[in-house]
Design a protein around this motif. Sequence first.
Motif, PDB file in Angstrom:
ATOM      1  N   ASP A   1       0.834  -1.205   0.000  1.00  0.00           N
ATOM      2  CA  ASP A   1       0.000   0.000   0.000  1.00  0.00           C
ATOM      3  C   ASP A   1       0.869   1.256   0.000  1.00  0.00           C
ATOM      4  OD1 ASP A   1      -2.280  -1.517   0.115  1.00  0.00           O
ATOM      5  OD2 ASP A   1      -2.737  -1.088   2.220  1.00  0.00           O
ATOM      6  N   ILE A   2       0.335   2.330  -0.564  1.00  0.00           N
ATOM      7  CA  ILE A   2       0.932   3.666  -0.485  1.00  0.00           C
ATOM      8  C   ILE A   2      -0.010   4.534   0.328  1.00  0.00           C
ATOM      9  CG2 ILE A   2       1.753   5.670  -1.771  1.00  0.00           C
ATOM     10  CD1 ILE A   2       2.204   3.787  -4.167  1.00  0.00           C
TER      11      ILE A   2
ATOM     12  N   GLU B   1       1.712  15.969   1.976  1.00  0.00           N
ATOM     13  CA  GLU B   1       2.323  15.883   0.646  1.00  0.00           C
ATOM     14  C   GLU B   1       3.231  14.662   0.498  1.00  0.00           C
ATOM     15  OE1 GLU B   1       4.383  19.552   0.113  1.00  0.00           O
ATOM     16  OE2 GLU B   1       2.552  20.741  -0.117  1.00  0.00           O
TER      17      GLU B   1
ATOM     18  N   ASP C   1      -0.955   8.173   1.941  1.00  0.00           N
ATOM     19  CA  ASP C   1      -0.729   9.612   1.814  1.00  0.00           C
ATOM     20  C   ASP C   1      -0.783  10.275   3.188  1.00  0.00           C
ATOM     21  OD1 ASP C   1      -0.502   9.686  -1.003  1.00  0.00           O
ATOM     22  OD2 ASP C   1      -2.683   9.623  -1.207  1.00  0.00           O
TER      23      ASP C   1
ATOM     24  N   HIS D   1       5.504   4.584   0.954  1.00  0.00           N
ATOM     25  CA  HIS D   1       5.477   3.297   0.256  1.00  0.00           C
ATOM     26  C   HIS D   1       5.814   2.201   1.265  1.00  0.00           C
ATOM     27  CE1 HIS D   1       5.584   5.107  -3.900  1.00  0.00           C
ATOM     28  NE2 HIS D   1       6.023   6.131  -3.172  1.00  0.00           N
TER      29      HIS D   1
ATOM     30  N   LYS E   1       4.118  10.590   0.403  1.00  0.00           N
ATOM     31  CA  LYS E   1       3.572   9.267   0.095  1.00  0.00           C
ATOM     32  C   LYS E   1       4.480   8.232   0.764  1.00  0.00           C
ATOM     33  CE  LYS E   1       1.461  10.469  -4.349  1.00  0.00           C
ATOM     34  NZ  LYS E   1       0.083  10.216  -3.882  1.00  0.00           N
TER      35      LYS E   1
ATOM     36  N   GLU F   1       8.214   9.337   0.010  1.00  0.00           N
ATOM     37  CA  GLU F   1       8.406  10.144  -1.206  1.00  0.00           C
ATOM     38  C   GLU F   1       7.709  11.486  -1.054  1.00  0.00           C
ATOM     39  OE1 GLU F   1       7.148   9.988  -5.958  1.00  0.00           O
ATOM     40  OE2 GLU F   1       6.546   8.376  -4.589  1.00  0.00           O
ATOM     41  N   GLN F   2       8.418  12.547  -1.433  1.00  0.00           N
ATOM     42  CA  GLN F   2       7.813  13.871  -1.412  1.00  0.00           C
ATOM     43  C   GLN F   2       8.556  14.793  -2.364  1.00  0.00           C
ATOM     44  OE1 GLN F   2       8.413  17.121   1.312  1.00  0.00           O
ATOM     45  NE2 GLN F   2       7.591  17.936  -0.589  1.00  0.00           N
TER      46      GLN F   2
ATOM     47  N   ASN G   1      13.170  10.877  -2.155  1.00  0.00           N
ATOM     48  CA  ASN G   1      12.834   9.588  -1.572  1.00  0.00           C
ATOM     49  C   ASN G   1      13.774   9.268  -0.418  1.00  0.00           C
ATOM     50  OD1 ASN G   1      10.718   8.026  -3.382  1.00  0.00           O
ATOM     51  ND2 ASN G   1      12.045   9.193  -4.771  1.00  0.00           N
TER      52      ASN G   1
END
Length: 259
Positions: free
Chosen positions: A103-104, A109, A106, A113, A111, A130-131, A135
Amino acid sequence: MVEICALASGSNGNCYYIGNQKDAILVDAGISRRQILERMNRVRLDPFKVRAIFISHEHRDHFRGVRVLSKHLNIPVYMTAPTYENSWTPDRPSQYRRFVPGDIVDVGEMKVHTFSKQHDAADPCSFRIEQGGINVGVMTDIGKPCDNVIRHFSECHAVFLESNYDEDMLWSGPYPWHLKNRVASEHGHLSNHQAFELLENHRTDSLEVVYLSHLSAENNRPDIALEAFKDLSAACSVRLTNRYAPSEIYQIKNEMVAR
Protein backbone atom coordinates in the motif's frame (compact mmCIF):
# COMPACT_ATOMS: atom_id res chain seq x y z
CA MET A 1 12.93 20.22 1.11
CA VAL A 2 12.85 17.14 3.32
CA GLU A 3 14.43 16.89 6.77
CA ILE A 4 15.47 13.59 8.33
CA CYS A 5 16.76 12.62 11.75
CA ALA A 6 17.39 9.38 13.62
CA LEU A 7 15.98 10.05 17.08
CA ALA A 8 17.08 6.59 18.28
CA SER A 9 18.67 3.65 16.53
CA GLY A 10 19.74 0.42 18.20
CA SER A 11 18.49 -2.69 19.95
CA ASN A 12 17.32 -0.60 22.91
CA GLY A 13 14.98 1.48 20.73
CA ASN A 14 14.38 2.91 17.26
CA CYS A 15 12.63 6.03 15.99
CA TYR A 16 13.18 7.90 12.71
CA TYR A 17 11.83 11.32 11.69
CA ILE A 18 11.05 12.37 8.11
CA GLY A 19 9.34 15.70 7.47
CA ASN A 20 8.88 18.76 5.29
CA GLN A 21 7.94 22.35 6.13
CA LYS A 22 4.38 21.41 7.16
CA ASP A 23 4.13 17.71 7.98
CA ALA A 24 6.20 14.86 9.34
CA ILE A 25 5.99 11.17 10.14
CA LEU A 26 7.82 8.91 12.54
CA VAL A 27 8.89 5.41 11.62
CA ASP A 28 8.77 3.29 14.79
CA ALA A 29 8.53 4.46 18.38
CA GLY A 30 10.73 2.09 20.32
CA ILE A 31 11.69 4.47 23.11
CA SER A 32 9.40 6.25 25.55
CA ARG A 33 7.22 9.25 24.72
CA ARG A 34 9.31 11.36 27.07
CA GLN A 35 12.56 10.39 25.36
CA ILE A 36 11.16 10.98 21.87
CA LEU A 37 9.86 14.44 22.76
CA GLU A 38 13.05 15.36 24.60
CA ARG A 39 15.21 14.34 21.66
CA MET A 40 13.01 16.20 19.19
CA ASN A 41 13.29 19.30 21.37
CA ARG A 42 17.06 18.89 21.54
CA VAL A 43 17.36 19.23 17.73
CA ARG A 44 14.45 21.72 17.49
CA LEU A 45 11.95 19.49 15.71
CA ASP A 46 8.28 20.32 16.30
CA PRO A 47 6.44 17.17 17.49
CA PHE A 48 3.10 18.68 16.52
CA LYS A 49 4.11 18.54 12.86
CA VAL A 50 4.02 14.75 13.14
CA ARG A 51 0.84 13.46 11.46
CA ALA A 52 1.32 9.70 11.78
CA ILE A 53 3.53 6.91 13.10
CA PHE A 54 4.41 3.89 10.96
CA ILE A 55 5.44 0.68 12.69
CA SER A 56 7.78 -1.75 10.94
CA HIS A 57 7.11 -4.74 13.21
CA GLU A 58 6.02 -5.68 16.71
CA HIS A 59 9.37 -6.09 18.51
CA ARG A 60 9.42 -3.77 21.51
CA ASP A 61 12.51 -1.83 20.41
CA HIS A 62 10.26 -0.53 17.60
CA PHE A 63 6.91 -0.47 19.41
CA ARG A 64 7.45 0.39 23.08
CA GLY A 65 6.41 4.06 23.12
CA VAL A 66 3.78 4.12 20.41
CA ARG A 67 0.57 4.00 22.48
CA VAL A 68 1.48 6.89 24.79
CA LEU A 69 3.03 9.02 22.03
CA SER A 70 0.07 8.51 19.71
CA LYS A 71 -2.32 9.54 22.47
CA HIS A 72 -0.21 12.58 23.40
CA LEU A 73 -0.04 13.86 19.82
CA ASN A 74 -3.53 12.58 18.87
CA ILE A 75 -2.26 10.93 15.69
CA PRO A 76 -2.91 7.57 13.99
CA VAL A 77 -0.53 4.63 13.98
CA TYR A 78 -0.18 2.57 10.80
CA MET A 79 0.81 -1.09 10.91
CA THR A 80 -0.23 -4.38 9.39
CA ALA A 81 -2.89 -6.52 11.06
CA PRO A 82 -0.43 -9.32 11.99
CA THR A 83 1.91 -6.74 13.54
CA TYR A 84 -0.94 -5.38 15.66
CA GLU A 85 -2.17 -8.84 16.65
CA ASN A 86 1.31 -10.04 17.67
CA SER A 87 2.26 -6.90 19.62
CA TRP A 88 2.27 -6.67 23.41
CA THR A 89 -1.31 -5.74 24.29
CA PRO A 90 -0.58 -2.89 26.78
CA ASP A 91 1.47 -1.08 24.10
CA ARG A 92 -1.24 -1.18 21.42
CA PRO A 93 -2.43 2.28 20.32
CA SER A 94 -6.11 3.16 20.19
CA GLN A 95 -5.76 5.03 16.87
CA TYR A 96 -4.70 1.99 14.87
CA ARG A 97 -4.84 2.13 11.07
CA ARG A 98 -4.20 -0.97 9.01
CA PHE A 99 -2.17 -1.20 5.83
CA VAL A 100 -1.27 -4.16 3.65
CA PRO A 101 2.36 -4.38 2.43
CA GLY A 102 2.50 -2.71 -0.96
CA ASP A 103 0.00 0.00 0.00
CA ILE A 104 0.93 3.67 -0.48
CA VAL A 105 -0.33 5.86 2.35
CA ASP A 106 -0.73 9.61 1.81
CA VAL A 107 0.30 11.86 4.71
CA GLY A 108 0.03 15.49 3.66
CA GLU A 109 2.32 15.88 0.65
CA MET A 110 4.22 12.71 1.50
CA LYS A 111 3.57 9.27 0.09
CA VAL A 112 4.65 6.38 2.31
CA HIS A 113 5.48 3.30 0.26
CA THR A 114 5.15 0.15 2.37
CA PHE A 115 6.82 -3.13 1.46
CA SER A 116 7.58 -6.53 2.94
CA LYS A 117 11.06 -7.61 4.01
CA GLN A 118 12.69 -10.62 5.67
CA HIS A 119 12.91 -10.55 9.47
CA ASP A 120 11.79 -12.79 12.32
CA ALA A 121 8.52 -11.00 13.01
CA ALA A 122 4.88 -11.59 12.12
CA ASP A 123 4.68 -9.31 9.07
CA PRO A 124 7.80 -7.12 8.89
CA CYS A 125 7.80 -4.08 6.62
CA SER A 126 10.08 -1.24 5.63
CA PHE A 127 9.22 2.12 4.14
CA ARG A 128 10.19 4.56 1.41
CA ILE A 129 8.86 8.05 1.95
CA GLU A 130 8.41 10.14 -1.21
CA GLN A 131 7.81 13.87 -1.41
CA GLY A 132 8.42 16.26 -4.29
CA GLY A 133 10.73 13.86 -6.08
CA ILE A 134 12.76 13.15 -2.91
CA ASN A 135 12.83 9.59 -1.57
CA VAL A 136 13.93 8.55 1.91
CA GLY A 137 14.22 4.92 2.96
CA VAL A 138 14.01 3.42 6.44
CA MET A 139 15.48 -0.05 6.04
CA THR A 140 16.51 -1.80 9.23
CA ASP A 141 15.88 -5.25 10.74
CA ILE A 142 16.54 -7.02 7.45
CA GLY A 143 17.88 -10.55 7.31
CA LYS A 144 18.61 -10.46 3.59
CA PRO A 145 18.24 -7.77 0.90
CA CYS A 146 15.23 -9.19 -0.94
CA ASP A 147 13.93 -7.83 -4.26
CA ASN A 148 11.60 -5.39 -2.45
CA VAL A 149 14.46 -3.91 -0.44
CA ILE A 150 16.72 -3.64 -3.49
CA ARG A 151 14.05 -1.98 -5.64
CA HIS A 152 13.10 0.65 -3.07
CA PHE A 153 16.71 1.22 -1.98
CA SER A 154 17.70 2.01 -5.57
CA GLU A 155 15.22 4.93 -5.61
CA CYS A 156 16.48 6.61 -2.45
CA HIS A 157 18.23 9.96 -2.08
CA ALA A 158 18.76 9.22 1.63
CA VAL A 159 18.44 6.02 3.62
CA PHE A 160 18.62 4.76 7.17
CA LEU A 161 20.31 1.45 6.43
CA GLU A 162 20.89 -1.34 8.90
CA SER A 163 24.54 -2.17 9.56
CA ASN A 164 23.94 -4.30 12.62
CA TYR A 165 27.00 -6.47 13.18
CA ASP A 166 30.59 -7.15 12.31
CA GLU A 167 30.88 -10.82 11.38
CA ASP A 168 34.12 -11.42 13.30
CA MET A 169 32.73 -9.78 16.43
CA LEU A 170 29.50 -11.76 16.22
CA TRP A 171 31.05 -15.21 15.82
CA SER A 172 33.79 -14.63 18.41
CA GLY A 173 31.54 -12.76 20.83
CA PRO A 174 29.53 -13.67 23.93
CA TYR A 175 26.15 -14.46 22.35
CA PRO A 176 24.97 -18.08 22.73
CA TRP A 177 25.15 -20.13 19.55
CA HIS A 178 21.42 -20.06 18.83
CA LEU A 179 21.36 -16.25 19.06
CA LYS A 180 24.39 -15.90 16.78
CA ASN A 181 22.59 -18.04 14.22
CA ARG A 182 19.44 -15.98 14.57
CA VAL A 183 21.25 -12.68 14.01
CA ALA A 184 23.13 -14.00 10.96
CA SER A 185 20.14 -15.81 9.42
CA GLU A 186 18.09 -14.69 6.42
CA HIS A 187 15.47 -13.47 8.91
CA GLY A 188 17.89 -11.72 11.27
CA HIS A 189 19.95 -8.59 10.63
CA LEU A 190 22.28 -7.13 8.01
CA SER A 191 26.00 -7.24 8.70
CA ASN A 192 28.36 -4.40 7.81
CA HIS A 193 29.48 -6.44 4.80
CA GLN A 194 25.93 -7.13 3.58
CA ALA A 195 24.97 -3.47 3.93
CA PHE A 196 28.12 -2.44 2.06
CA GLU A 197 27.30 -4.84 -0.78
CA LEU A 198 23.76 -3.48 -1.03
CA LEU A 199 25.13 0.04 -1.21
CA GLU A 200 27.91 -0.82 -3.64
CA ASN A 201 25.72 -2.78 -6.04
CA HIS A 202 22.40 -0.95 -5.97
CA ARG A 203 22.97 2.72 -5.15
CA THR A 204 22.44 5.32 -7.83
CA ASP A 205 24.19 8.63 -8.36
CA SER A 206 21.22 10.36 -6.73
CA LEU A 207 21.94 8.81 -3.31
CA GLU A 208 23.26 11.63 -1.09
CA VAL A 209 23.52 10.18 2.39
CA VAL A 210 23.42 6.83 4.18
CA TYR A 211 22.93 6.65 7.94
CA LEU A 212 24.33 3.40 9.32
CA SER A 213 21.57 2.25 11.65
CA HIS A 214 20.65 -0.31 14.31
CA LEU A 215 24.31 -1.01 15.22
CA SER A 216 24.63 -3.79 17.77
CA ALA A 217 26.18 -2.77 21.09
CA GLU A 218 27.76 -6.21 21.50
CA ASN A 219 28.66 -7.17 17.93
CA ASN A 220 29.69 -3.91 16.27
CA ARG A 221 31.47 -0.62 16.92
CA PRO A 222 30.97 2.73 15.20
CA ASP A 223 34.59 2.86 14.02
CA ILE A 224 34.41 -0.66 12.58
CA ALA A 225 31.15 0.11 10.77
CA LEU A 226 32.53 3.30 9.24
CA GLU A 227 35.72 1.51 8.21
CA ALA A 228 33.66 -1.08 6.34
CA PHE A 229 32.21 1.70 4.14
CA LYS A 230 35.36 3.75 3.55
CA ASP A 231 35.64 2.73 -0.13
CA LEU A 232 32.29 4.36 -0.83
CA SER A 233 32.88 7.57 1.09
CA ALA A 234 33.54 9.48 -2.14
CA ALA A 235 30.24 8.32 -3.67
CA CYS A 236 27.95 9.50 -0.87
CA SER A 237 28.04 10.73 2.69
CA VAL A 238 28.15 7.83 5.18
CA ARG A 239 27.12 8.80 8.71
CA LEU A 240 26.32 7.15 12.03
CA THR A 241 23.20 7.01 14.15
CA ASN A 242 23.19 6.76 17.94
CA ARG A 243 21.15 4.69 20.37
CA TYR A 244 21.28 7.36 23.10
CA ALA A 245 20.98 10.65 21.22
CA PRO A 246 19.46 12.11 18.05
CA SER A 247 21.53 12.47 14.93
CA GLU A 248 21.97 15.85 13.33
CA ILE A 249 19.14 16.97 11.05
CA TYR A 250 19.98 16.36 7.40
CA GLN A 251 18.22 18.41 4.73
CA ILE A 252 17.60 17.16 1.20
CA LYS A 253 16.70 19.98 -1.14
CA ASN A 254 14.62 19.62 -4.27
CA GLU A 255 17.06 21.60 -6.39
CA MET A 256 19.85 19.19 -5.44
CA VAL A 257 17.71 16.23 -6.46
CA ALA A 258 16.80 17.85 -9.77
CA ARG A 259 20.40 18.25 -10.90
